[in-house]
Design an enzyme around this catalytic site. Structure first.
Site, short mmCIF file in Angstrom:
data_model
loop_
_atom_site.label_atom_id
_atom_site.label_comp_id
_atom_site.label_asym_id
_atom_site.label_seq_id
_atom_site.Cartn_x
_atom_site.Cartn_y
_atom_site.Cartn_z
N GLU A 123 0.04 17.17 -4.20
CA GLU A 123 0.83 15.92 -4.21
C GLU A 123 2.09 16.16 -3.81
O GLU A 123 2.67 15.89 -2.46
CB GLU A 123 0.91 15.31 -5.70
CG GLU A 123 1.55 13.68 -5.56
CD GLU A 123 1.93 13.25 -7.26
OE1 GLU A 123 1.58 14.12 -7.88
OE2 GLU A 123 2.17 11.98 -7.31
N ASP A 153 -3.33 5.20 -9.37
CA ASP A 153 -2.46 6.24 -10.22
C ASP A 153 -1.61 5.41 -11.17
O ASP A 153 -2.14 5.44 -12.43
CB ASP A 153 -1.61 6.75 -8.98
CG ASP A 153 -1.02 8.21 -9.31
OD1 ASP A 153 -1.44 8.66 -10.47
OD2 ASP A 153 -0.15 8.79 -8.73
N ASP A 154 -0.67 4.93 -11.11
CA ASP A 154 0.29 4.10 -12.00
C ASP A 154 0.56 2.93 -11.48
O ASP A 154 1.57 2.55 -11.11
CB ASP A 154 1.65 5.15 -12.34
CG ASP A 154 1.23 6.45 -12.75
OD1 ASP A 154 0.65 6.86 -13.75
OD2 ASP A 154 1.23 7.51 -11.82
N HIS A 209 -3.86 6.50 -14.54
CA HIS A 209 -3.28 7.12 -15.77
C HIS A 209 -3.24 5.64 -16.72
O HIS A 209 -2.53 4.91 -16.19
CB HIS A 209 -1.78 7.63 -15.52
CG HIS A 209 -1.94 8.84 -14.72
ND1 HIS A 209 -1.83 10.14 -15.05
CD2 HIS A 209 -1.93 9.12 -13.42
CE1 HIS A 209 -2.04 11.08 -14.11
NE2 HIS A 209 -1.95 10.47 -13.06
N HIS A 245 -8.70 7.88 -10.37
CA HIS A 245 -7.32 8.39 -10.66
C HIS A 245 -6.44 7.32 -10.99
O HIS A 245 -5.79 6.58 -10.26
CB HIS A 245 -6.83 9.06 -9.18
CG HIS A 245 -5.47 9.80 -9.56
ND1 HIS A 245 -5.29 10.95 -8.41
CD2 HIS A 245 -4.45 9.70 -10.09
CE1 HIS A 245 -3.99 11.19 -8.74
NE2 HIS A 245 -3.47 10.44 -10.00
#
Ligand code: ADE
Ligand code: ZN
Length: 309
Positions: A187, A265-266, A10, A8
């Site tokens: 989320e 994630d980011d 991005h 996961h």
């Protein structure tokens, strides 16, 4: 460092402020500030949308094949240093198409970096749920000539108000093309979004999924079917999905026997790459080496593609 897969992530969320400035200079793009610390100082978020506003704004510096290549190459280097052996990487083509950057630029740049990397890495094309189902279908059809460059489709961006059921048709088309299917759900949205992702989109993995824990029947289903959940602890704290890491439900998810993985994630926005997430769980939640080893093993079980270890 413990070997792990990252599932996961991005790629646009790995755009560090230093690279924002470098690419803005290279592409002669005006920024409100060229001061890296001033850019980073904006990274305080009230919720998912306030993060997405900055995330999409910063992407304006990504224009050429070389930009996408350099973005992915930088992530893959850092991930290797954090024990990542395999990565299944999200990208948001609509966020680039809408700025006039063609698909071939995005695919060619990212794919070249993946091919050069020592890691095993694959791409998952995400639909921006707040741009609707019709545009999602258009982008999937436009991406099919690049079918060999991606292994699956996902669903991301603003969650609440854009339930998975809106995207039934495009996920059916993707399944017909032999693509894997994942979706962000649970989320900010409730357990009903996770049910829809499973029943209507037929996803094979749920991204985040932390709010699934509010529904015991859903927990039983996720456990029985061994559906992986790609949890992102530092992201959840920074986007205020949980008040603090100490309140995170991840240990309870593990105790329920769910196939939980930990991801970043980011990472350019949320204060850490994947091993920093593992380390924060040890430090703040007292998670043991055995628990963290189990999560790392889960990440390989939850991968669509077996890593070339
Ligand atoms: N796009 C990038 N990061 C995201 C997240 N955490 N949730 C939804 N969409 C995203
Ligand atoms: Zn995400």
């Amino acid at each position: 460092m413990r070997p792990k897969a990252e599932l996961h992530l991005h790629i646009e969320g790995t755009l560090e402020p230093e690279l924002v400035v470098e690419l803005a200079r290279r592409n002669r793009i005006h920024l409100p500030t060229f001061d890296v610390e001033a850019i980073r100082a904006r990274y305080s978020f009230a919720n998912l949308q306030s993060f997405l506003d900055v995330y999409y704004e910063n992407m304006a510096v990504l224009r050429t094949e070389a930009d996408f290549h350099d973005l992915a190459a930088a992530y893959l280097r850092r991930a290797a240093g954090q024990g990542v052996r395999h990565a299944e990487i999200f990208f948001d083509p609509q966020a680039h198409l809408s700025r006039g950057v063609p698909l071939n630029v995005v695919f060619d740049g990212l794919s070249a970096a993946l091919k050069e990397s020592e890691l095993s890495a694959e791409l998952i094309l995400c639909f921006l749920r707040d741009r609707g189902a019709e545009e999602a279908e258009q982008v999937l059809r436009a991406a099919l000539p690049y079918r060999e460059h991606f292994i699956g489709v996902g669903l991301d961006s603003a969650e609440v108000g854009y339930p998975p059921s809106l995207f039934r048709k495009v996920f059916e088309i993707a399944a017909g093309e032999g693509l894997h299917r994942v979706a962000h759900a649970g989320e900010e949205g409730g357990p009903d979004y996770v049910w829809e992702a499973l029943d209507i989109l037929r996803v094979e993995r749920v991204d985040h999924g932390i709010r699934a824990m509010e529904d015991p029947q859903l927990v039983a289903r996720l456990r029985a079917e061994r559906i992986p959940l790609t949890v992102c602890p530092l992201s959840n704290v920074r986007l205020r999905a949980v008040p603090s890491l100490r309140d995170h439900i991840l240990p309870a998810m593990l105790d329920e026997g769910l196939l939980v993985t930990v991801n970043s994630d980011d990472p350019a926005y949320f204060g850490g790459y994947v091993d920093d997430n593992y380390e924060a769980l040890r430090r703040e939640l007292g998670m043991t080496d055995d628990q963290l080893d189990r999560i790392a093993r889960n990440s390989f079980e939850a991968s669509f593609v077996q890593a070339r270890l």
